[in-house]
Design an enzyme around this catalytic site. Structure first.
Site, PDB file in Angstrom:
ATOM      1  N   CYS A   1       0.816  -1.226   0.000  1.00 40.08           N
ATOM      2  CA  CYS A   1       0.000   0.000   0.000  1.00 40.08           C
ATOM      3  C   CYS A   1       0.847   1.273   0.000  1.00 40.08           C
ATOM      4  O   CYS A   1       0.322   2.364  -0.232  1.00 40.08           O
ATOM      5  CB  CYS A   1      -0.944  -0.006   1.195  1.00 40.08           C
ATOM      6  SG  CYS A   1      -1.958  -1.478   1.267  1.00 40.08           S
TER       7      CYS A   1
ATOM      8  N   HIS B   1      -3.278   6.851   3.082  1.00 38.26           N
ATOM      9  CA  HIS B   1      -3.717   5.621   2.421  1.00 38.26           C
ATOM     10  C   HIS B   1      -5.072   5.241   3.013  1.00 38.26           C
ATOM     11  O   HIS B   1      -5.252   5.232   4.234  1.00 38.26           O
ATOM     12  CB  HIS B   1      -2.684   4.514   2.654  1.00 38.26           C
ATOM     13  CG  HIS B   1      -3.216   3.156   2.337  1.00 38.26           C
ATOM     14  ND1 HIS B   1      -3.846   2.873   1.147  1.00 38.26           N
ATOM     15  CD2 HIS B   1      -3.240   2.007   3.066  1.00 38.26           C
ATOM     16  CE1 HIS B   1      -4.236   1.607   1.157  1.00 38.26           C
ATOM     17  NE2 HIS B   1      -3.880   1.061   2.307  1.00 38.26           N
TER      18      HIS B   1
ATOM     19  N   ASN C   1     -10.280  -0.458   0.698  1.00 42.45           N
ATOM     20  CA  ASN C   1      -8.820  -0.363   0.623  1.00 42.45           C
ATOM     21  C   ASN C   1      -8.377  -0.836  -0.763  1.00 42.45           C
ATOM     22  O   ASN C   1      -8.517  -2.011  -1.088  1.00 42.45           O
ATOM     23  CB  ASN C   1      -8.217  -1.231   1.733  1.00 42.45           C
ATOM     24  CG  ASN C   1      -6.701  -1.198   1.759  1.00 42.45           C
ATOM     25  OD1 ASN C   1      -6.057  -0.755   0.803  1.00 42.45           O
ATOM     26  ND2 ASN C   1      -6.123  -1.666   2.853  1.00 42.45           N
TER      27      ASN C   1
HETATM   28  C1  LIG Z   1      -9.804  -5.706  10.493  1.00 38.54           C
HETATM   29  C2  LIG Z   1     -10.358  -4.752  11.533  1.00 38.54           C
HETATM   30  C3  LIG Z   1     -11.419  -3.865  10.903  1.00 38.54           C
HETATM   31  C4  LIG Z   1     -11.015  -5.571  12.641  1.00 38.54           C
HETATM   32  O1  LIG Z   1     -11.546  -4.712  13.614  1.00 38.54           O
HETATM   33  P1  LIG Z   1     -11.322  -5.021  15.163  1.00 38.54           P
HETATM   34  O2  LIG Z   1     -12.074  -4.023  15.927  1.00 38.54           O
HETATM   35  O3  LIG Z   1      -9.832  -5.093  15.370  1.00 38.54           O
HETATM   36  O4  LIG Z   1     -12.001  -6.409  15.302  1.00 38.54           O
HETATM   37  P2  LIG Z   1     -11.396  -7.754  15.857  1.00 38.54           P
HETATM   38  O5  LIG Z   1     -10.414  -8.311  14.876  1.00 38.54           O
HETATM   39  O6  LIG Z   1     -10.925  -7.516  17.258  1.00 38.54           O
HETATM   40  O7  LIG Z   1     -12.664  -8.656  15.883  1.00 38.54           O
HETATM   41  C5  LIG Z   1     -13.728  -8.371  16.783  1.00 38.54           C
HETATM   42  C6  LIG Z   1     -14.818  -9.391  16.524  1.00 38.54           C
HETATM   43  O8  LIG Z   1     -15.435  -9.112  15.257  1.00 38.54           O
HETATM   44  C7  LIG Z   1     -15.453 -10.297  14.480  1.00 38.54           C
HETATM   45  N1  LIG Z   1     -15.382  -9.929  13.080  1.00 38.54           N
HETATM   46  C8  LIG Z   1     -14.294  -9.856  12.282  1.00 38.54           C
HETATM   47  N2  LIG Z   1     -14.661  -9.490  11.042  1.00 38.54           N
HETATM   48  C9  LIG Z   1     -16.002  -9.324  11.084  1.00 38.54           C
HETATM   49  C10 LIG Z   1     -16.952  -8.945  10.114  1.00 38.54           C
HETATM   50  N3  LIG Z   1     -16.618  -8.643   8.837  1.00 38.54           N
HETATM   51  N4  LIG Z   1     -18.239  -8.855  10.491  1.00 38.54           N
HETATM   52  C11 LIG Z   1     -18.627  -9.153  11.720  1.00 38.54           C
HETATM   53  N5  LIG Z   1     -17.769  -9.530  12.696  1.00 38.54           N
HETATM   54  C12 LIG Z   1     -16.469  -9.601  12.369  1.00 38.54           C
HETATM   55  C13 LIG Z   1     -14.273 -11.091  14.961  1.00 38.54           C
HETATM   56  O9  LIG Z   1     -14.425 -12.454  14.656  1.00 38.54           O
HETATM   57  C14 LIG Z   1     -14.302 -10.818  16.427  1.00 38.54           C
HETATM   58  O10 LIG Z   1     -15.288 -11.659  17.022  1.00 38.54           O
HETATM   59  P3  LIG Z   1     -15.022 -12.319  18.457  1.00 38.54           P
HETATM   60  O11 LIG Z   1     -14.872 -11.153  19.396  1.00 38.54           O
HETATM   61  O12 LIG Z   1     -16.255 -13.111  18.657  1.00 38.54           O
HETATM   62  O13 LIG Z   1     -13.775 -13.119  18.295  1.00 38.54           O
HETATM   63  C15 LIG Z   1      -9.258  -3.883  12.162  1.00 38.54           C
HETATM   64  O14 LIG Z   1      -8.412  -4.660  12.971  1.00 38.54           O
HETATM   65  C16 LIG Z   1      -8.425  -3.207  11.117  1.00 38.54           C
HETATM   66  O15 LIG Z   1      -8.903  -2.378  10.382  1.00 38.54           O
HETATM   67  N6  LIG Z   1      -7.119  -3.507  11.063  1.00 38.54           N
HETATM   68  C17 LIG Z   1      -6.255  -2.935  10.076  1.00 38.54           C
HETATM   69  C18 LIG Z   1      -6.468  -3.629   8.770  1.00 38.54           C
HETATM   70  C19 LIG Z   1      -5.886  -2.902   7.623  1.00 38.54           C
HETATM   71  O16 LIG Z   1      -6.175  -1.749   7.414  1.00 38.54           O
HETATM   72  N7  LIG Z   1      -5.046  -3.573   6.839  1.00 38.54           N
HETATM   73  C20 LIG Z   1      -4.465  -3.054   5.658  1.00 38.54           C
HETATM   74  C21 LIG Z   1      -3.306  -2.191   6.007  1.00 38.54           C
HETATM   75  S1  LIG Z   1      -2.654  -1.523   4.566  1.00 38.54           S
END
Ligand SMILES: CC(C)(COP(=O)(O)OP(=O)(O)OC[C@H]1O[C@@H](n2cnc3c(N)ncnc32)[C@H](O)[C@@H]1OP(=O)(O)O)[C@@H](O)C(=O)NCCC(=O)NCCS
Length: 329
Positions: A113, A256, A286
């Protein structure tokens, strides 16, 4: 000799995949996706479209916006994590489709990215050291739908397909460079936190890798989130310092577009106003290396930037890689 951005272009496929569509594919909800990421919809290519096809549209739009013909290009680069093939480079394929000359240097950039920021610094340097090089076209082009695991709700809601292009010119004049500062960095110790495990020389394609779904994106979301905020904030602070500017002197911050919450956290740590931050992640998701160029294109075409405005671009991606650049428009 001053190097300037003289044209911008972007392209996203017409097909829109909404959060409601995803609700029918995996166990998720529009509300979860919107509140965790800020994304409402993303664009998805059809199966016969390659990254070079998306790039071609963005390239033509950037060239048209400046009235430059492909035959005038000296440098053509494509940043992508979804190249058409392992080799040859997507830039060579694009060169042929676009009709750029054989005297044009063509290369791909792999910085995930952060690819457009890496490409920007490389192209500015090349324009200065390559004899008679006047125009460079740099692109970010991604068909992320081809490496998304559509059964994994934690990643499939995040990504979209698109391409963007920036046309740079070194006109040999006394005008100052538009790139006031550019900070690039990487930390390979985090390489496994965001990756496609199989398909390269470390784990060639096999029946096992296909059955194990190892050709798709794997990500540790929470850790990537934390690393992204720290890296973009740190790089942005250094880029501002090197440019001799404070954040209130910046017209647009263009992060980004990975996640609205990441952008909000970076803006808050930099002490920026939310109105300074350009956001379109709600419409594209993204799009990796394409995202910053799409924002710039929308800003330029929307008449939202004036000559003399300062812009702060910042990115973070797999590698881990990161960067920040200050541009004087
Ligand atoms: C991916 C992201 C949105 C997840 O959000 P989060 O608040 O960290 O969520 P978590 O990973 O802690 O998951 C929380 C819960 O939601 C659930 N969950 C994950 N994806 C889900 C979805 N699409 N819909 C519903 N629930 C979801 C998980 O399973 C978890 O459930 P649990 O508590 O029962 O285990 C976040 O971590 C993020 O944006 N990270 C950066 C990713 C990114 O930008 N990457 C590219 C970089 S260039």
């Amino acid at each position: 000799m001053g190097v300037r951005i003289i044209g911008t272009g972007s392209y996203a496929p017409e097909k829109i995949l909404t959060n409601q569509d995803l609700e029918r594919m995996v166990e998720t909800s529009d509300e979860w996706i919107r509140t965790r990421t800020g994304i409402r919809e993303r664009r998805i290519s059809d199966k016969n479209t390659a990254a070079s096809d998306l790039a071609l549209e963005a390239a033509r739009r950037a060239l048209d916006s400046a009235g430059v013909d492909p035959s005038q290009l000296s440098i053509l680069s494509v940043a992508s994590v979804t190249p058409d093939h392992t080799f040859p480079s997507t830039s060579c394929i694009l060169q042929h489709k676009l009709g750029a000359p054989v005297t044009c240097a063509c290369y791909d950039v792999q910085a995930a990215c952060s690819g457009l920021l890496y490409s920007l610094q490389i192209a500015v340097s090349m324009l200065k050291c390559r004899k008679n090089a006047r125009y460079a076209l740099i692109l970010g082009a991604e068909k992320l739908s081809s490496i998304v695991d559509w059964t994994d709700r934690s990643t499939c809601v995040l990504f979209g397909d698109a391409a963007s292009a920036l046309l740079l010119e070194n006109d040999g004049s006394d005008e100052p460079d538009m790139l006031l500062s550019c900070i690039l960095g990487a930390d390979g110790s985090h390489s496994s936190k965001l990756c496609v495990p199989a398909g390269g020389s470390a784990m060639p394609a096999s029946r096992e890798t296909v059955e194990g779904r190892l050709h798709f994106i794997r990500m540790g979301g929470q850790e990537v989130f934390r690393l992204a905020v720290n890296a973009m904030t740190g790089a942005s602070r250094t880029a501002l310092q090197e440019a001799g500017l404070t954040v209130d002197q910046i017209r647009w911050i263009i992060p980004h577009q990975a996640n609205k919450r990441i952008m909000d956290a970076v803006a808050s740590r930099l002490g920026a106003q939310s109105e300074q931050v350009f956001v379109n992640v709600d419409r594209y998701g993204n799009t990796s290396s394409a995202s910053i160029g799409i924002c710039l294109d929308e800003i330029v075409r929307g008449g939202l930037v004036r000559k003399g405005d300062s812009l702060l671009l910042t990115a973070f991606g797999a590698g881990m890689t990161w960067g920040a650049a200050v541009i004087r428009w």
